[in-house]
Design a protein around this motif. Sequence first.
Motif, PDB file in Angstrom:
ATOM      1  N   VAL A  79       0.862  -1.156  -0.077  1.00 30.65           N
ATOM      2  CA  VAL A  79      -0.046   0.088   0.059  1.00 30.65           C
ATOM      3  C   VAL A  79       0.996   1.257   0.017  1.00 30.65           C
ATOM      4  CG1 VAL A  79      -1.418   1.312   1.365  1.00 30.65           C
ATOM      5  CG2 VAL A  79      -2.044  -1.167   1.099  1.00 30.65           C
ATOM      6  N   SER A  80       1.994   1.373   0.893  1.00 26.27           N
ATOM      7  CA  SER A  80       3.004   2.355   0.701  1.00 26.27           C
ATOM      8  C   SER A  80       3.772   2.569  -0.628  1.00 26.27           C
ATOM      9  CB  SER A  80       3.996   2.245   1.843  1.00 26.27           C
ATOM     10  OG  SER A  80       3.267   2.059   3.280  1.00 26.27           O
ATOM     11  N   VAL A  81       3.992   1.438  -1.224  1.00 26.30           N
ATOM     12  CA  VAL A  81       4.532   1.926  -2.388  1.00 26.30           C
ATOM     13  C   VAL A  81       3.720   2.416  -3.528  1.00 26.30           C
ATOM     14  CG1 VAL A  81       5.388   0.547  -4.517  1.00 26.30           C
ATOM     15  CG2 VAL A  81       6.225  -0.110  -2.239  1.00 26.30           C
ATOM     16  N   LYS A  82       2.420   1.659  -3.658  1.00 28.33           N
ATOM     17  CA  LYS A  82       1.144   2.414  -4.506  1.00 28.33           C
ATOM     18  C   LYS A  82       1.116   3.662  -4.090  1.00 28.33           C
ATOM     19  CE  LYS A  82      -0.446  -1.415  -6.411  1.00 28.33           C
ATOM     20  NZ  LYS A  82      -0.501  -1.732  -7.895  1.00 28.33           N
ATOM     21  N   VAL A  83       0.936   4.048  -2.946  1.00 30.48           N
ATOM     22  CA  VAL A  83       0.530   5.630  -2.378  1.00 30.48           C
ATOM     23  C   VAL A  83       1.792   6.513  -3.137  1.00 30.48           C
ATOM     24  CG1 VAL A  83       0.371   7.334  -0.695  1.00 30.48           C
ATOM     25  CG2 VAL A  83      -1.040   5.007  -0.586  1.00 30.48           C
ATOM     26  N   LEU A  84       3.044   6.004  -2.680  1.00 28.72           N
ATOM     27  CA  LEU A  84       4.219   6.605  -3.104  1.00 28.72           C
ATOM     28  C   LEU A  84       4.168   6.951  -4.707  1.00 28.72           C
ATOM     29  CD1 LEU A  84       7.114   8.040  -2.243  1.00 28.72           C
ATOM     30  CD2 LEU A  84       8.218   5.760  -2.790  1.00 28.72           C
ATOM     31  N   LEU A  85       4.012   5.788  -5.428  1.00 30.02           N
ATOM     32  CA  LEU A  85       3.774   5.654  -6.855  1.00 30.02           C
ATOM     33  C   LEU A  85       2.823   6.948  -7.372  1.00 30.02           C
ATOM     34  CD1 LEU A  85       4.610   2.303  -8.183  1.00 30.02           C
ATOM     35  CD2 LEU A  85       6.146   4.240  -8.165  1.00 30.02           C
ATOM     36  N   ALA A  86       1.724   6.825  -6.577  1.00 30.96           N
ATOM     37  CA  ALA A  86       0.737   7.718  -6.988  1.00 30.96           C
ATOM     38  C   ALA A  86       0.967   9.282  -6.776  1.00 30.96           C
ATOM     39  CB  ALA A  86      -0.546   7.439  -6.375  1.00 30.96           C
ATOM     40  N   VAL A  87       1.727   9.621  -5.661  1.00 27.19           N
ATOM     41  CA  VAL A  87       2.046  10.939  -5.366  1.00 27.19           C
ATOM     42  C   VAL A  87       3.376  11.254  -6.265  1.00 27.19           C
ATOM     43  CG1 VAL A  87       3.349  12.297  -3.626  1.00 27.19           C
ATOM     44  CG2 VAL A  87       1.520  11.015  -2.974  1.00 27.19           C
ATOM     45  N   LEU A  88       3.939  10.510  -6.799  1.00 24.50           N
ATOM     46  CA  LEU A  88       5.040  10.847  -7.661  1.00 24.50           C
ATOM     47  C   LEU A  88       4.411  11.017  -9.294  1.00 24.50           C
ATOM     48  CD1 LEU A  88       8.095   8.731  -6.583  1.00 24.50           C
ATOM     49  CD2 LEU A  88       8.043  10.870  -6.434  1.00 24.50           C
TER      50      LEU A  88
END
Length: 145
Positions: A79-88
């Motif tokens: 979930v953290s990686v998905k959120v980070l990729l969405a923010v980037l």
Amino acid sequence: MQEPEFTETKSKETAVPDINHQTGSITKLQRPVQSQEQWQKYGEQVSAFLATLPDYLGGFFNQYKQPLVSVGLIVGAIVSVKVLLAVLDSLNDIPLVAPTFELIGIGYSAWFVYRYLLKASTRKELTSEITTLKSQVVGKNIPEA
């Protein structure tokens, strides 16, 4: 020639008495009503199940604590990686932000090569810092090479 004799049989369906006595009136059929004792029995079963539920869940968690924590950490990481990729990705859509980040990355890479990789003495310094960091993360002293 002899004719066959037919006897009339009445089934239970045709023997239903007329429940409407007056023309135009409809009588409601009553459904069978469950007694109060049956409802109490169901209530006791549900309350017994709910009373044992915390003990059951606690035992289940104690028995499978390590796998549950591992699965939770894996799901949290995903979930953290998905959120980070969405923010980037959203930052990439802003004009001039993506080229600025690229320039910052190129500048940091050039500084890192100049600072740590050009000379042999600075490469030794980098390897000692890496081994120190490894020993801090792992928690045991790793002999230096």
